[in-house]
Design an enzyme around this catalytic site. Structure first.
Site, PDB file in Angstrom:
ATOM      1  N   GLY A  10      -2.270 -10.386  31.550  1.00  0.00           N
ATOM      2  CA  GLY A  10      -3.477 -10.183  30.851  1.00  0.00           C
ATOM      3  C   GLY A  10      -4.263  -8.908  31.270  1.00  0.00           C
ATOM      4  CB  VAL A  78       3.168 -14.836  30.055  1.00  0.00           C
ATOM      5  CG1 VAL A  78       3.702 -15.825  31.263  1.00  0.00           C
ATOM      6  CG2 VAL A  78       3.591 -13.318  30.558  1.00  0.00           C
ATOM      7  CD  GLU A 169     -23.978 -12.806  21.815  1.00  0.00           C
ATOM      8  OE1 GLU A 169     -22.848 -12.766  21.563  1.00  0.00           O
ATOM      9  OE2 GLU A 169     -24.618 -12.408  22.973  1.00  0.00           O
ATOM     10  CG  ASP A 298     -13.331 -16.383  30.493  1.00  0.00           C
ATOM     11  OD1 ASP A 298     -14.125 -16.093  31.496  1.00  0.00           O
ATOM     12  OD2 ASP A 298     -13.323 -16.461  29.205  1.00  0.00           O
TER      13      ASP A 298
HETATM   14  C1  LIG Z   1     -17.497 -14.119  21.255  1.00  0.00           C
HETATM   15  C2  LIG Z   1     -17.563 -13.816  22.926  1.00  0.00           C
HETATM   16  C3  LIG Z   1     -18.656 -13.188  23.334  1.00  0.00           C
HETATM   17  C4  LIG Z   1     -18.889 -12.919  24.829  1.00  0.00           C
HETATM   18  N1  LIG Z   1     -19.997 -12.475  25.188  1.00  0.00           N
HETATM   19  C5  LIG Z   1     -20.130 -12.054  26.468  1.00  0.00           C
HETATM   20  C6  LIG Z   1     -21.201 -11.402  26.996  1.00  0.00           C
HETATM   21  O1  LIG Z   1     -22.154 -11.004  26.024  1.00  0.00           O
HETATM   22  N2  LIG Z   1     -21.254 -10.808  28.198  1.00  0.00           N
HETATM   23  C7  LIG Z   1     -20.143 -11.530  29.126  1.00  0.00           C
HETATM   24  O2  LIG Z   1     -20.416 -11.116  30.188  1.00  0.00           O
HETATM   25  N3  LIG Z   1     -19.283 -12.032  28.856  1.00  0.00           N
HETATM   26  C8  LIG Z   1     -18.996 -12.423  27.303  1.00  0.00           C
HETATM   27  N4  LIG Z   1     -17.999 -13.104  26.797  1.00  0.00           N
HETATM   28  C9  LIG Z   1     -17.002 -13.568  27.870  1.00  0.00           C
HETATM   29  C10 LIG Z   1     -16.079 -12.610  28.183  1.00  0.00           C
HETATM   30  O3  LIG Z   1     -15.553 -11.757  27.147  1.00  0.00           O
HETATM   31  C11 LIG Z   1     -15.096 -13.287  29.295  1.00  0.00           C
HETATM   32  O4  LIG Z   1     -15.625 -13.997  30.288  1.00  0.00           O
HETATM   33  C12 LIG Z   1     -14.080 -12.365  29.793  1.00  0.00           C
HETATM   34  O5  LIG Z   1     -13.296 -11.779  28.677  1.00  0.00           O
HETATM   35  C13 LIG Z   1     -13.056 -13.071  30.650  1.00  0.00           C
HETATM   36  O6  LIG Z   1     -12.120 -11.833  31.292  1.00  0.00           O
HETATM   37  P1  LIG Z   1     -10.615 -12.469  31.441  1.00  0.00           P
HETATM   38  O7  LIG Z   1     -10.016 -11.245  32.038  1.00  0.00           O
HETATM   39  O8  LIG Z   1     -10.478 -13.660  32.215  1.00  0.00           O
HETATM   40  O9  LIG Z   1      -9.873 -12.840  30.191  1.00  0.00           O
HETATM   41  P2  LIG Z   1     -10.037 -11.846  28.653  1.00  0.00           P
HETATM   42  O10 LIG Z   1     -10.781 -10.827  28.724  1.00  0.00           O
HETATM   43  O11 LIG Z   1     -10.118 -12.894  27.604  1.00  0.00           O
HETATM   44  O12 LIG Z   1      -8.412 -11.504  28.759  1.00  0.00           O
HETATM   45  C14 LIG Z   1      -7.193 -12.467  28.661  1.00  0.00           C
HETATM   46  C15 LIG Z   1      -5.970 -11.421  28.448  1.00  0.00           C
HETATM   47  O13 LIG Z   1      -5.039 -12.345  28.428  1.00  0.00           O
HETATM   48  C16 LIG Z   1      -3.947 -12.088  27.405  1.00  0.00           C
HETATM   49  N5  LIG Z   1      -3.164 -13.176  27.421  1.00  0.00           N
HETATM   50  C17 LIG Z   1      -3.634 -14.328  27.105  1.00  0.00           C
HETATM   51  N6  LIG Z   1      -2.614 -15.323  27.135  1.00  0.00           N
HETATM   52  C18 LIG Z   1      -1.386 -14.519  27.329  1.00  0.00           C
HETATM   53  C19 LIG Z   1       0.021 -14.698  27.428  1.00  0.00           C
HETATM   54  N7  LIG Z   1       0.726 -15.931  27.340  1.00  0.00           N
HETATM   55  N8  LIG Z   1       0.816 -13.673  27.546  1.00  0.00           N
HETATM   56  C20 LIG Z   1       0.461 -12.409  27.667  1.00  0.00           C
HETATM   57  N9  LIG Z   1      -0.898 -12.292  27.721  1.00  0.00           N
HETATM   58  C21 LIG Z   1      -1.992 -13.195  27.635  1.00  0.00           C
HETATM   59  C22 LIG Z   1      -4.956 -11.908  26.319  1.00  0.00           C
HETATM   60  O14 LIG Z   1      -4.241 -11.265  25.201  1.00  0.00           O
HETATM   61  C23 LIG Z   1      -6.194 -10.980  26.634  1.00  0.00           C
HETATM   62  O15 LIG Z   1      -5.819  -9.722  26.609  1.00  0.00           O
HETATM   63  C24 LIG Z   1     -17.888 -13.422  25.499  1.00  0.00           C
HETATM   64  C25 LIG Z   1     -16.806 -14.032  25.141  1.00  0.00           C
HETATM   65  C26 LIG Z   1     -16.529 -14.127  23.771  1.00  0.00           C
HETATM   66  C27 LIG Z   1     -15.412 -15.085  23.312  1.00  0.00           C
END
Ligand SMILES: Cc1cc2nc3c(=O)[nH]c(=O)nc-3n(C[C@H](O)[C@H](O)[C@H](O)COP(=O)(O)OP(=O)(O)OC[C@H]3O[C@@H](n4cnc5c(N)ncnc54)[C@H](O)[C@@H]3O)c2cc1C
Length: 416
Positions: A10, A78, A169, A298
């Site tokens: 990710g 994955v 939003e 997340d």
């Molecule tokens: C519409 C929206 C608005 C938001 N607004 C805000 C905001 O204003 N402020 C804020 O702080 N947060 C906001 N968030 C929340 C924030 O985007 C998330 O908390 C953050 O992205 C979490 O990061 P992460 O690294 O856990 O996951 P993500 O950033 O979601 O990254 C997960 C990654 O894993 C990859 N992945 C998933 N499954 C697989 C797999 N099986 N194999 C390979 N790769 C995989 C995906 O392609 C992605 O690149 C928002 C979210 C959304 C959806």
């Protein structure tokens, strides 16, 4: 001795932050993602409402990590993990790890009503955003074409389900699109007559914010002409419209912003998970019984200081990624482990259109333009590895302030 192999799954906020903190470490780092780009999710709603183009909120992972010679990037999805053999399964291959960081984020949840997804798409990916943009712009086109007043009313009704940050939003941005951006573009309809309904089953919007800011958000939305319905659960959703309690609302466009579910990491690991599928991790973010595997962002359930789980926010994921990077660097150097992870909360924010936002900084609660400016500053600081923050920021600001027309394209999905 062979160099340590660290696999990060990710390249979202958490995974990239971990990768950055391991750049130059004495280890081989492998970043795997099913997409070749990092997506700046906080601005997805701007793509969905034709304010920005997809390329403005995404950046190639290879370009972001280009400078780090010890990091390789692999494109692949994955599908499982073999903890005993220490391998990650991607499509038809396997990648071995000594340490594994899972940062695979979350997806939408329809609370057991998965059949609603095709009617009420959620917002998580670029394709979701361009799909919603297509539906919204097509609805205006259809309203312009039809001679039937009832059909026109249906096309000009937009329903957003869920009064959390995404719903607020989206509703604000659709209202601005209708009242400001498209105002002069049609001849037979007045886009300003569009009805935007925001439906929330709870008693207030933005339930994670203090009540005062929930009220401020509601007032701002009302000023934009959004019809806010509280205490109103959606009981039915079909292609003709939605039922809110026992009231029926005919609409052609529904957007889902009501619930999320963690990625499948808990399933891959056969690990203990919470109600929304997040892996319950140790204070150092490792998986109980598997100190070589870490789960962040997340997809992790981490207790905050107030006893509730930390929210799904970009700064949480970023701080956790950086923390695991420090843990692994300490292991590589043979140093004592850092103290347990502690989230530094600098505040939570949500925007309502282009001039208003709410911001809860703990010691200070802000709403209106000042909060919106702060929101802008914080989001610029969140831009991970975008080649040149200043240029990207100016580009965004220009598109944002001028309501650039290039993003108002109906693409994909065939004809309306
Ligand atoms: C519409 C929206 C608005 C938001 N607004 C805000 C905001 O204003 N402020 C804020 O702080 N947060 C906001 N968030 C929340 C924030 O985007 C998330 O908390 C953050 O992205 C979490 O990061 P992460 O690294 O856990 O996951 P993500 O950033 O979601 O990254 C997960 C990654 O894993 C990859 N992945 C998933 N499954 C697989 C797999 N099986 N194999 C390979 N790769 C995989 C995906 O392609 C992605 O690149 C928002 C979210 C959304 C959806």
């Amino acid at each position: 001795m062979a160099r340590m192999r660290i696999v990060i799954v990710g390249a979202g906020f958490g995974g990239l932050s971990a990768a950055h903190s391991l750049a130059g470490a004495d280890a081989d780092v492998f970043v795997i993602d099913r997409r070749n780009y990092h997506l700046f999710q906080p601005l997805l709603y701007q793509v969905a409402t034709a304010g920005l183009s997809p390329a403005q909120i995404a950046s190639p992972i290879r370009a972001i990590l280009r400078q780090a010679a010890n990091i390789s990037v692999t494109l692949g999805k994955v599908s499982g993990i073999d903890k005993d053999r220490g391998v990650v399964a991607i499509d038809d291959r396997e990648i071995a790890y000594d340490r594994l960081i899972l940062a695979t984020g979350a997806r939408h949840s329809y609370f057991g009503r998965d059949e609603w997804e095709s009617m009420a798409p959620g917002l998580k990916k670029i394709d979701d955003a361009t799909g919603i943009r297509r539906r919204i712009l097509t609805a205006f086109e259809n309203a312009e074409s039809t001679d039937d007043p009832e059909a026109r009313r249906r096309f000009l009704t937009f329903v957003v389900i869920g009064g959390g940050p995404t719903g607020v939003e989206m509703a604000g941005a659709i209202a601005e699109l209708a009242r400001v951006v498209l105002r002069h573009d049609f001849r037979r309809i007045d886009p300003r007559e569009a009805r935007i309904v925001l439906v929330e089953s709870g008693q207030r919007l933005l339930s994670a914010f203090p009540p005062k800011l929930s009220e401020a958000a509601q007032v701002s939305l009302k000023k934009l002409g959004v019809d806010v319905r509280l205490g109103a659960p959606v009981t039915q959703c079909d292609f003709a419209g939605v039922a809110i309690g026992n009231q029926r609302l005919e609409t052609a466009t529904v957007v889902w912003g009501a619930g999320v579910m963690a990625s499948g990491a808990a399933y891959w690991l056969d690990a203990q998970k919470d109600r929304i599928g997040r892996v319950i991790v140790e204070p150092n973010l490792s998986v109980p019984g598997n100190p070589e595997i870490f789960v962040i962002g997340d997809t992790a359930h981490v207790q905050g200081l107030n006893g509730s789980p930390l929210p799904g926010l970009a700064p949480v994921a970023k701080q956790q990624g950086a923390y695991v990077g420090r843990v692994l660097r300490a292991q590589l150097a043979g140093n004592p482990a850092p103290p347990p992870f502690r989230y530094r909360n600098w505040g939570t924010m949500a925007t309502i259109g282009r001039r208003a936002a709410v911001a809860d900084l703990g010691w200070l609660k802000l709403s209106g333009t000042l909060a919106w400016l702060l929101w802008g500053l914080v989001h610029i600081s969140l831009l991970i590895g975008f080649r040149n923050r200043l240029i990207v920021t100016l580009d965004w600001l220009w598109s944002y302030v001028t309501f650039q027309s290039g993003a108002r394209l109906i693409t994909g999905g065939g004809s309306h």
